[in-house]
Motif scaffolding. Structure first.
Motif, PDB file in Angstrom:
ATOM      1  N   LEU A  90      21.668 -44.560 -29.080  1.00 41.25           N
ATOM      2  CA  LEU A  90      20.678 -44.429 -28.003  1.00 41.25           C
ATOM      3  C   LEU A  90      19.414 -43.795 -28.575  1.00 41.25           C
ATOM      4  O   LEU A  90      19.480 -42.786 -29.297  1.00 41.25           O
ATOM      5  CB  LEU A  90      21.218 -43.574 -26.861  1.00 41.25           C
ATOM      6  CG  LEU A  90      22.333 -44.176 -26.004  1.00 41.25           C
ATOM      7  CD1 LEU A  90      22.871 -43.140 -25.031  1.00 41.25           C
ATOM      8  CD2 LEU A  90      21.836 -45.398 -25.239  1.00 41.25           C
ATOM      9  N   TYR A  91      18.239 -44.373 -28.249  1.00 39.53           N
ATOM     10  CA  TYR A  91      16.958 -43.797 -28.645  1.00 39.53           C
ATOM     11  C   TYR A  91      16.329 -43.177 -27.393  1.00 39.53           C
ATOM     12  O   TYR A  91      15.868 -43.911 -26.489  1.00 39.53           O
ATOM     13  CB  TYR A  91      16.040 -44.870 -29.241  1.00 39.53           C
ATOM     14  CG  TYR A  91      16.524 -45.379 -30.572  1.00 39.53           C
ATOM     15  CD1 TYR A  91      16.216 -44.707 -31.755  1.00 39.53           C
ATOM     16  CD2 TYR A  91      17.312 -46.535 -30.651  1.00 39.53           C
ATOM     17  CE1 TYR A  91      16.662 -45.186 -32.973  1.00 39.53           C
ATOM     18  CE2 TYR A  91      17.760 -47.007 -31.864  1.00 39.53           C
ATOM     19  CZ  TYR A  91      17.441 -46.320 -33.037  1.00 39.53           C
ATOM     20  OH  TYR A  91      17.882 -46.791 -34.232  1.00 39.53           O
ATOM     21  N   SER A  92      16.351 -41.864 -27.322  1.00 35.98           N
ATOM     22  CA  SER A  92      15.910 -41.144 -26.117  1.00 35.98           C
ATOM     23  C   SER A  92      14.393 -41.126 -26.027  1.00 35.98           C
ATOM     24  O   SER A  92      13.681 -40.895 -27.009  1.00 35.98           O
ATOM     25  CB  SER A  92      16.453 -39.716 -26.132  1.00 35.98           C
ATOM     26  OG  SER A  92      15.937 -38.972 -25.067  1.00 35.98           O
ATOM     27  N   LEU A  99      12.875 -41.619 -29.860  1.00 34.24           N
ATOM     28  CA  LEU A  99      12.326 -42.970 -29.842  1.00 34.24           C
ATOM     29  C   LEU A  99      11.423 -43.248 -31.028  1.00 34.24           C
ATOM     30  O   LEU A  99      11.265 -44.394 -31.445  1.00 34.24           O
ATOM     31  CB  LEU A  99      11.562 -43.196 -28.523  1.00 34.24           C
ATOM     32  CG  LEU A  99      11.044 -44.613 -28.277  1.00 34.24           C
ATOM     33  CD1 LEU A  99      12.185 -45.610 -28.263  1.00 34.24           C
ATOM     34  CD2 LEU A  99      10.255 -44.672 -26.978  1.00 34.24           C
ATOM     35  N   GLU A 100      10.824 -42.167 -31.630  1.00 36.77           N
ATOM     36  CA  GLU A 100       9.920 -42.383 -32.741  1.00 36.77           C
ATOM     37  C   GLU A 100      10.609 -43.103 -33.907  1.00 36.77           C
ATOM     38  O   GLU A 100       9.982 -43.871 -34.652  1.00 36.77           O
ATOM     39  CB  GLU A 100       9.339 -41.059 -33.246  1.00 36.77           C
ATOM     40  CG  GLU A 100       8.291 -40.466 -32.322  1.00 36.77           C
ATOM     41  CD  GLU A 100       8.909 -39.771 -31.118  1.00 36.77           C
ATOM     42  OE1 GLU A 100      10.168 -39.705 -31.059  1.00 36.77           O
ATOM     43  OE2 GLU A 100       8.153 -39.308 -30.228  1.00 36.77           O
ATOM     44  N   SER A 101      11.895 -42.874 -34.067  1.00 34.76           N
ATOM     45  CA  SER A 101      12.598 -43.518 -35.177  1.00 34.76           C
ATOM     46  C   SER A 101      12.769 -45.014 -34.970  1.00 34.76           C
ATOM     47  O   SER A 101      13.062 -45.754 -35.905  1.00 34.76           O
ATOM     48  CB  SER A 101      13.986 -42.877 -35.376  1.00 34.76           C
ATOM     49  OG  SER A 101      14.759 -42.990 -34.185  1.00 34.76           O
ATOM     50  N   ALA A 114      16.142 -44.368 -22.087  1.00 29.26           N
ATOM     51  CA  ALA A 114      16.469 -44.555 -23.518  1.00 29.26           C
ATOM     52  C   ALA A 114      16.564 -46.050 -23.820  1.00 29.26           C
ATOM     53  O   ALA A 114      16.579 -46.891 -22.922  1.00 29.26           O
ATOM     54  CB  ALA A 114      17.778 -43.852 -23.868  1.00 29.26           C
ATOM     55  N   TYR A 115      16.617 -46.334 -25.142  1.00 29.12           N
ATOM     56  CA  TYR A 115      16.863 -47.703 -25.619  1.00 29.12           C
ATOM     57  C   TYR A 115      18.253 -47.730 -26.252  1.00 29.12           C
ATOM     58  O   TYR A 115      18.563 -46.904 -27.124  1.00 29.12           O
ATOM     59  CB  TYR A 115      15.818 -48.115 -26.656  1.00 29.12           C
ATOM     60  CG  TYR A 115      14.441 -48.372 -26.099  1.00 29.12           C
ATOM     61  CD1 TYR A 115      13.981 -49.666 -25.923  1.00 29.12           C
ATOM     62  CD2 TYR A 115      13.600 -47.321 -25.750  1.00 29.12           C
ATOM     63  CE1 TYR A 115      12.721 -49.916 -25.406  1.00 29.12           C
ATOM     64  CE2 TYR A 115      12.343 -47.551 -25.229  1.00 29.12           C
ATOM     65  CZ  TYR A 115      11.899 -48.852 -25.068  1.00 29.12           C
ATOM     66  OH  TYR A 115      10.661 -49.087 -24.550  1.00 29.12           O
TER      67      TYR A 115
END
Length: 597
Positions: A133-135, A150-152, A201-202
């Protein structure tokens, strides 16, 4: 039509067709009407068969591709089913929305409620390598490999496509490993709050090559083919067998498919069958290339074999046809030659050799005419001979029974004097048989006398066969007043002994059972002998039902006895009566007479 008729007449005059022999005419007709049409039809059939085989292969390959595509969709759906585990889980949404302020609360709730979801998602599907999960919230505590900022994800070159995802929509992105390796995939979808008003998130699910590998293996189990995978105009993967110049191949295949608007076609220049599949989810296009070398080689071999067989068959048929024509001509000449020799001093018949055709009918008609003429010429002479023979037979019938009875009685008296009971019994029994056979009582007798005669007949055979013959006569009805034709049962008992018991080594048993059933008397004569072969039994049944010629019953070992019994029963008792034969090879035979009284 008139012009065609005139052309035929002119052709006939030009080639003097009327002067040709019948055999030559038949050969010409055979070549024009059979030989050439068969050759042309064979060539056309071979061409159509080849086209049909290619079409069936294309349809079969495409069906296999479509079936494997359904399995691939199922595998993708299993991966996509990971998304609801996070979207529909309240603790996950609470965690991602930042409701847990302290790190202690975040760690506690993460380990208790969220970590098990990651563990389940990672282990539930063997093709899934990682779930992440990309928060979107920056103050959320990251968990390496599971929850990151999310920056990553911004470094992903496909982030613009991922960022434009709508609610409920996911995105599959291939991860290329070079054109010689099957691609792996990443699946992305946004996670929202409960009201779907804010993005939280993604979700990223990384999938290994197993999904595509299983898909390709499912197709190549029955059809060994090369594979090309395209994403738009970009080559993603190609089998080692594909030529290095993939762009020209790609352009040719794409143009051909777009031009024909089909999922499959035959690429004649390269001798390949091409099947394709578009996957909307993966945004990929699969091409499966199957060589037709084996099909062509197999068709060539079949063509050679078929051609050889046709040539040999036509040669054989031509020879047979020519020989048949020669035989017919020879028979016509023989008939004409024989007819020229016939006069009042020579009334010989011509052997028709059993032919059933028109010439055979003419020969039999000619022979019948000769026979009638011969009968008319010799009518008086034959009448004299028949009268003398009848007188002789009457005299013989008067002397013979009396002489035989006296002779047998003398032998029996001598046996009694010499105290030989076996000879006495045999002579007495044989005398009874002769009296029944030779007595002038007509062709009708009582069923009781017929059974008594059978008893004497069996006694005579038991003296000869001793312990090898056992018999039983069982009567369940008063049969004294029942009339029957004479010698209606003896041929059946004789058949049981001669054709049944005599062909086995063990003890033989004959059972005679008489009973009443409604308006019928049932007589069953059964033995445990060798039985009747199935083909012989089928002929017997056909003759008894008048479906086959009764002459088929005549052999070296047996004659018309069974047919005579059947016809005498129907004539004496009516058509409702019947005669049946049941037999099993190696087990025995049963004769069943159903007599209406």
């Amino acid at each position: 039509m008139k012009e065609f008729s005139n052309w035929v007449v002119g052709w006939n005059r030009r080639f003097k067709y009327k002067k040709l022999t019948i055999v030559k005419k038949m050969v010409i007709g055979y070549i024009l009407l059979v030989f050439l049409p068969v050759i042309l039809f064979g060539a056309l059939f071979q061409y159509m068969s080849y086209e049909n085989v290619l079409k069936n292969i294309m349809i079969g390959n495409q069906s296999l591709v479509d079936q494997a595509a359904n399995s691939l969709d199922g595998s993708l759906a299993q991966v996509e089913s990971i998304y609801p585990l996070f979207q529909n889980n309240s603790p996950v949404k609470d965690y991602l929305s930042g409701q847990y302020q302290t790190e202690v609360d975040q760690v506690y709730h993460y380990l208790k409620e969220i970590r098990p979801i990651f563990t389940f998602a990672d282990t539930a599907n063997e093709s899934v390598t990682s779930v992440k999960l990309y928060s979107i919230k920056k103050n959320l505590m990251p968990v390496p490999g599971e929850v990151e900022n999310l920056e990553s994800l911004h470094t992903n070159k496909h982030f613009k496509q991922i960022n434009k995802l709508m609610i409920g929509a996911g995105k599959w992105i291939p991860i290329k490993n070079g054109t010689s390796e099957v691609p792996s995939f990443a699946y992305y979808q946004k996670v929202y709050n409960t009201q779907y008003s804010n993005e939280l998130a993604y979700l990223e699910v990384l999938v290994n090559q197993q999904i595509i590998t299983n898909f390709l293996e499912a197709i190549n189990v029955k059809n060994k083919s090369d594979v090309v995978i395209l994403q738009g105009d970009e080559l993603v993967f190609k089998s080692p067998g594909i030529k290095p110049d993939s762009k020209s191949f790609r352009d040719a295949v794409t143009d051909r498919l777009e031009g024909t608007n089909k999922d499959s076609f035959y690429w004649k220049e390269e001798k390949l069958i091409v099947n394709s599949l578009d996957t909307e989810k993966l945004d990929l296009r699969f091409f499966f290339l199957s060589p037709t070398d084996e099909v062509a080689a197999d068709m060539r071999n079949k063509t050679i074999l078929l051609g050889t067989i046709m040539v040999i068959l036509l040669i054989i048929l031509s020879a047979i046809y020519y020989l048949t024509a020669s035989i017919l001509t020879k028979r016509v000449l023989n008939l004409a030659k024989h007819m020229r020799k016939v006069d009042h001093n020579n009334l010989a018949k011509l052997d028709d050799e059993g032919y059933q055709d028109e010439l055979g009918f003419l020969t039999r008609s000619f022979n019948s005419m000769i026979e009638r003429i011969n009968d008319l010429i010799n009518k008086v002479h034959k009448a004299e001979l028949m009268k003398k023979e009848a007188d002789y037979l009457v005299l013989q019938a008067q002397i013979k029974p009396h002489f035989l009875y006296n002779t047998l009685e003398s032998i029996r008296m001598m046996a009694e004097i010499n105290d030989d009971p076996e000879v006495v019994d045999a002579t007495y029994t044989f005398g009874k048989l002769l009296r029944y056979s030779l007595s002038p009582r007509g062709n009708e007798t009582s069923l009781r006398d017929e059974i008594e005669n059978i008893n004497y007949f069996l006694k005579i055979h038991k003296i000869r066969m001793m312990d090898r013959l056992q018999y039983e006569i069982k009567i369940e009805e008063d049969i004294d007043r029942i009339r029957c034709p004479r010698f209606i049962l003896q041929p059946l008992v004789e058949n049981s002994i001669n054709h049944g018991l005599s062909k086995i080594r063990g003890k033989g048993f004959i059972r005679i059972h008489i009973k009443k059933e409604d308006e019928f008397i049932l007589i069953k004569i059964a033995d445990n002998g060798a039985g009747i072969p199935p083909d012989r039994l089928e002929i017997i049944h056909g003759v008894l039902s008048n479906q086959l010629d009764r002459g088929l019953l005549q052999t070296k070992e047996s004659g018309m006895g069974l047919y005579n019994v059947s016809e005498r029963i129907k004539a004496f008792y009516g058509k409702e009566s019947s005669f049946e034969i049941h037999s099993t090879l190696g087990e025995g035979t049963a004769y069943v007479l159903k007599l209406k009284i």
